[in-house]
Design a protein around this motif. Structure first.
Motif, PDB file in Angstrom:
ATOM      1  N   ILE A 104       0.838  -1.193   0.000  1.00  0.00           N
ATOM      2  CA  ILE A 104       0.000   0.000   0.000  1.00  0.00           C
ATOM      3  C   ILE A 104       0.877   1.248   0.000  1.00  0.00           C
ATOM      4  N   ARG A 105       1.907   1.236   0.806  1.00  0.00           N
ATOM      5  CA  ARG A 105       2.801   2.400   0.885  1.00  0.00           C
ATOM      6  C   ARG A 105       3.564   2.614  -0.420  1.00  0.00           C
ATOM      7  N   LYS A 106       4.001   1.515  -1.035  1.00  0.00           N
ATOM      8  CA  LYS A 106       4.701   1.642  -2.315  1.00  0.00           C
ATOM      9  C   LYS A 106       3.754   2.130  -3.402  1.00  0.00           C
ATOM     10  N   ALA A 107       2.517   1.652  -3.365  1.00  0.00           N
ATOM     11  CA  ALA A 107       1.511   2.097  -4.332  1.00  0.00           C
ATOM     12  C   ALA A 107       1.214   3.581  -4.160  1.00  0.00           C
ATOM     13  N   SER A 108       1.213   4.041  -2.921  1.00  0.00           N
ATOM     14  CA  SER A 108       0.977   5.458  -2.646  1.00  0.00           C
ATOM     15  C   SER A 108       2.059   6.330  -3.272  1.00  0.00           C
ATOM     16  N   SER A 109       3.305   5.909  -3.153  1.00  0.00           N
ATOM     17  CA  SER A 109       4.409   6.671  -3.764  1.00  0.00           C
ATOM     18  C   SER A 109       4.295   6.661  -5.281  1.00  0.00           C
ATOM     19  N   TRP A 110       3.951   5.502  -5.846  1.00  0.00           N
ATOM     20  CA  TRP A 110       3.796   5.374  -7.306  1.00  0.00           C
ATOM     21  C   TRP A 110       2.680   6.271  -7.824  1.00  0.00           C
ATOM     22  N   ALA A 111       1.595   6.397  -7.068  1.00  0.00           N
ATOM     23  CA  ALA A 111       0.443   7.185  -7.497  1.00  0.00           C
ATOM     24  C   ALA A 111       0.770   8.665  -7.638  1.00  0.00           C
ATOM     25  N   ARG A 112       1.802   9.108  -6.956  1.00  0.00           N
ATOM     26  CA  ARG A 112       2.153  10.534  -6.995  1.00  0.00           C
ATOM     27  C   ARG A 112       3.057  10.883  -8.174  1.00  0.00           C
ATOM     28  N   LEU A 113       3.476   9.881  -8.936  1.00  0.00           N
ATOM     29  CA  LEU A 113       4.270  10.146 -10.134  1.00  0.00           C
ATOM     30  C   LEU A 113       3.362  10.605 -11.270  1.00  0.00           C
TER      31      LEU A 113
END
Length: 429
Positions: free
Chosen positions: A192-201
């Motif tokens: 979930i945390r990695k997906a959150s970072s990816w979503a901000r790209l």
């Protein structure tokens, strides 16, 4: 738009909201299994990034749509557990049959198969698994799958039938290995945390879409991590959650999503869905059709569960090694759910038999006596409820030991067997 989502009113509602520009960034698709929630989520992702005119047609050939139809868009992230291998086996059969008959639906069959495989491999995206100790083992399998899947790509010439059959056989086996060995039962909080970072790209084309399946099965830490993303979603990102039980989703998450409800299709419409998707006639439901690709039928698995419980009812530990071998090591893992559901069903039926025997003093049949002996001590309603709760908890622990903690089915079932016997001993003492 949403032409491939059959008999769901949610399709027109989602399409209208997209067309009117009022689709929120966080959505929940809630409804029973096999009702098309993932299909709708993937189609929503495609339509949001479509650059064609008119927007969203399935036949659109814009670069973004071509990537989304093959499930290779860099702007799509898919996470969550799913039993994929039965759909892959069914899609492989559809493609093989289409190739043998030079059927008019051959291109659709190729897309069906490719998408079924990538519904699995997309969950092992490096974005989600970076830093995981299993990543190298996963990569060894996914690289083989990707290499062979290129041969089935609808944009490439179709292989000769003999070569195609080998490709399908290899891919089906590798996908089963991937799912059985590495699929999490619940999304890890790290993903979930990695997906959150990816979503901000910044999105390569259109919008970034993150799909999280089974939001109702998430652990509390995962739900809380997801809630933080939904509170302040990145501008160009959409989040689509799916759930079978809406009431199991955190109320604070529900307050931040728009829910679209999916309904159980009628038996007739399910038959039509099987025909239109897999080109098979006469099957009563999608679930029944897919279960036909299990190495043992659902009826055989349930029969094994009843025999397992019956042995324990007589105070005997069954031959668990032989049981696991007969059920092909419970691969695919959906066989576990069928087996453990059968165990709980057997316990419930035994309890009912015991209740009936206790209410009839002259009930001297062997079945009644065995049931009464197995459940003796559960004379009050409270005691019965407590007994069933302990057995249910033991079954759940065994299931999680296999699916979450990767314990072998033999070890987990041995632990379950002794938990049963301990319960029987405590009731008798």
């Amino acid at each position: 738009m949403f032409e491939n989502l059959l008999y769901q009113n949610a399709a027109s509602l989602i399409g209208d909201d997209i067309a009117a520009g009022r689709l929120p960034q966080a959505l929940l698709f809630a409804g029973p299994a096999m009702s098309g929630k993932l299909t709708a989520a993937l189609e929503t992702a495609r339509v949001l990034s479509c650059s064609g005119s008119p927007k969203g047609l399935w036949q659109c050939t814009c670069p973004s749509c071509l990537k989304h139809k093959s499930l290779v868009s860099p702007d799509l992230l898919l996470a969550g557990s799913r039993d994929c291998t039965l759909e892959i086996a069914a899609a492989a059969k559809t493609l093989k049959t289409a190739a043998q008959n030079n059927a008019s639906y051959i291109t659709a069959a190729r897309y069906l198969f490719v998408r079924s495989v990538r519904k699995l491999t997309a969950r092992f995206n490096q974005v989600l698994w970076e830093g995981d100790e299993k990543v190298s083992k996963i990569a060894a399998i996914t690289s083989v799958i990707d290499e062979h899947l290129e041969e089935a790509d609808p944009l490439r010439p179709l292989q000769e039938l003999s070569d195609l059959e080998k490709t399908l056989e290899t891919l089906t086996a590798q996908c089963l290995k991937l799912e059985s060995s590495f699929m999490y039962d619940s999304i890890p909080v790290s993903q979930i945390r990695k997906a959150s970072s990816w979503a901000r790209l910044t999105a390569a084309e259109g919008k970034r879409v993150l799909i999280f399946e089974h939001a109702d099965r998430m652990q509390d830490s995962v739900k809380n991590a997801l809630l933080k993303i939904l509170e302040e979603p990145p501008a160009d990102a959409f989040f689509i959650l799916t759930a079978e039980r809406k009431n199991a989703v955190l109320p604070t998450i529900l307050s931040r999503v728009r829910t679209y409800t999916f309904n159980e299709r009628t038996a007739e419409r399910q038959k039509e869905a099987v025909q239109r998707i897999f080109h098979e006639e006469g099957c009563e439901s999608i679930a029944a059709y897919l279960n036909g690709f299990l190495p043992a039928s659902a009826e055989e698995i349930e029969k094994e569960a009843f025999a397992f419980t019956d042995s324990l009812r007589h105070g005997d530990v069954p031959d668990i090694d032989a049981l696991v071998k007969r059920l092909k090591n419970f691969e695919p893992r959906i066989m576990l759910s069928i087996f453990f559901d059968g165990v709980l069903k057997a316990v419930s039926q035994t309890q009912k038999t015991a209740d009936a025997a206790n209410s009839e003093p002259d009930g001297h049949s062997e079945t009644a006596q065995d049931a009464r002996h197995f459940a003796q001590g559960s004379r009050s309603e409270a005691a019965q409820l407590a007994y069933r709760k302990r057995i249910s908890d033991a079954v759940q622990r065994s299931y999680e030991d296999i699916r979450v903690y990767n314990q072998s089915p033999v070890s987990a079932l041995e632990s379950l067997a002794y938990a049963f016997l301990e319960e029987a001993f405590s009731l008798a003492s």
